[in-house]
Design an enzyme around this catalytic site. Structure first.
Site, PDB file in Angstrom:
ATOM      1  N   ALA A 132     -28.279 -15.000 -26.538  1.00  0.00           N
ATOM      2  CA  ALA A 132     -27.781 -15.687 -25.347  1.00  0.00           C
ATOM      3  C   ALA A 132     -26.619 -14.942 -24.706  1.00  0.00           C
ATOM      4  CB  ALA A 132     -27.350 -17.108 -25.705  1.00  0.00           C
ATOM      5  N   CYS A 182     -15.402   5.730 -36.569  1.00  0.00           N
ATOM      6  CA  CYS A 182     -14.208   6.383 -37.111  1.00  0.00           C
ATOM      7  C   CYS A 182     -14.161   6.171 -38.617  1.00  0.00           C
ATOM      8  CB  CYS A 182     -12.954   5.822 -36.459  1.00  0.00           C
ATOM      9  SG  CYS A 182     -12.807   6.231 -34.708  1.00  0.00           S
TER      10      CYS A 182
END
Length: 386
Positions: free
Chosen positions: A207, A330
């Site tokens: 949604a 990272c």
């Protein structure tokens, strides 16, 4: 507060593939179900009936957007849950078939449940992609045989926006009696998505990717397809997803789908024009800027580009006036390029320069022009271009 501080605290939003703001129509529709219409849909009295009618109305609105019957929509707590139900629900009842086929560019919401099927004793196979990010049909064709239980392939890649040949893959799967699932979280509401045209047995929707509430999703389950429930209890959602329904969010989900269906063509045209203008502005100001993904077979709102001589994360860190994302990760030992971009045979040092710029209904021409100016200026600074 200075102008720079204001820009950094309210940056230009270019991350619509991550999530979208609620439409005003959605907010208005949800409010009564947070205040006075609090009934449990499983209750037989007036409060329960009102809630149940709201859930069934939402189910109809979602079904209408993707071209299926109302009873083929199973509401979930989001697309990740829908994907888990589809993949593990098939794997858990698979007996004669012991293979799952997927691709190397899937979102973790697909990749992780696929990995879990190996604990159930199934073999996992991953098809590659070409330099444009399209799934290699020859590769996936060679993997699909009579031992495959399920093929699961995303409809549109969340990073590049590339639209995958799901209907062709569905045909290959059905030739050997396998089921076909697609995660359509990124594509529903942006491009036409019809379960019959795609030929899928299972399809997942979120949604919050189409201006509806977070924490609501759906799984299309074609009539006759059997799944093992992932959670059991009182038997809601045809016994596939027990638990009291999140009525307010489902109401918002339904309205978001209704608006998406109404505005699909005009919104796609609007977004395509802005996306292409964005690319032209950036390319004019940054020599050797590269596009990641197929030039035309992609979502109208998605632009993934490789900035030369800089990393995408450094570029965005140097441009706090813009909210966008990279797809790279990272780690303690440095930055790793996006696996999706690397799968397209792009060198790791080049792939690190990738940035995903995704736009939406609230994006304007002025924000595109200003956003391009900011990125070009920031790139010139980092690349030390006079």
């Amino acid at each position: 507060m200075t102008g720079d501080m204001m820009a950094a605290s309210n940056p230009i939003y270019l991350d619509y593939n991550a999530t979208t703001p609620l439409l005003p129509e959605v907010v208005d529709a949800v409010q009564p179900y947070l205040r006075e219409h609090f009934g449990n849909p499983s209750s037989d009295h007036a409060y329960g009936r009102r809630a149940r009618e709201a859930v069934e109305c939402a189910r109809h609105q979602v079904a209408a957007l993707i071209g299926c019957e109302d009873d083929e929509i199973i509401f979930t707590g989001g697309v990740t849950e829908a994907n888990n139900l589809a993949i593990l629900g098939v794997a858990d009842i698979s007996r004669a078939r012991h293979k799952i086929v997927t691709t190397v560019i899937e979102h973790p919401a697909i990749a992780e449940p696929c990995l879990r099927t190996q604990r159930l004793g199934l073999q996992l196979l991953r098809a590659g992609v070409d330099s444009g990010g399209l799934i290699d049909l020859r590769d996936i064709h060679n993997m699909i045989d009579n031992h495959v239980a399920l093929v699961t392939v995303m409809h549109a890649n969340n990073e590049t926006g590339v639209l995958q040949p799901v209907s062709e893959i569905s045909s290959l799967a059905h030739e050997v009696g396998a089921l076909m699932h697609t995660d359509a979280a990124q594509s529903v509401g942006k491009v036409p998505v019809d379960v019959n045209t795609l030929g899928v047995d299972l399809l997942s929707i979120a949604a919050h990717k189409l201006y509806g509430p977070k924490g609501a999703g759906a799984l299309y389950v074609k009539r006759g397809v059997k799944l093992m429930p992932m959670n059991v209890g009182s038997g809601q959602e045809q016994g596939l997803r027990s638990g009291t329904e999140n009525v307010a969010s489902l109401v918002g989900f339904g309205v978001a789908c209704e608006v998406a269906k109404r505005d699909l063509e005009s919104t796609a045209t609007f977004l395509t024009d802005l996306r292409d203008m964005f690319w032209n502005l950036l390319a004019a100001g940054i020599p050797n800027l590269k596009l990641n993904g197929h030039p035309t077979l992609r979502l109208p709102n998605t632009l993934n580009v490789r900035f030369p001589k800089v990393s995408g994360s450094a570029l965005l860190a140097n441009t706090p006036e813009i909210a966008a994302s990279t797809g790279s990760a990272c780690h303690h030992d440095g930055e790793a390029a996006s696996s999706t971009i690397l799968a397209m045979s792009i060198a790791p040092d080049e792939a690190l320069g990738s940035v995903r710029l995704s736009i939406g209904r609230h994006t304007t021409r002025d924000t595109i022009i200003h956003g391009a100016e900011l990125l070009i200026r920031s790139w010139r600074t980092l690349a030390q271009i006079e």
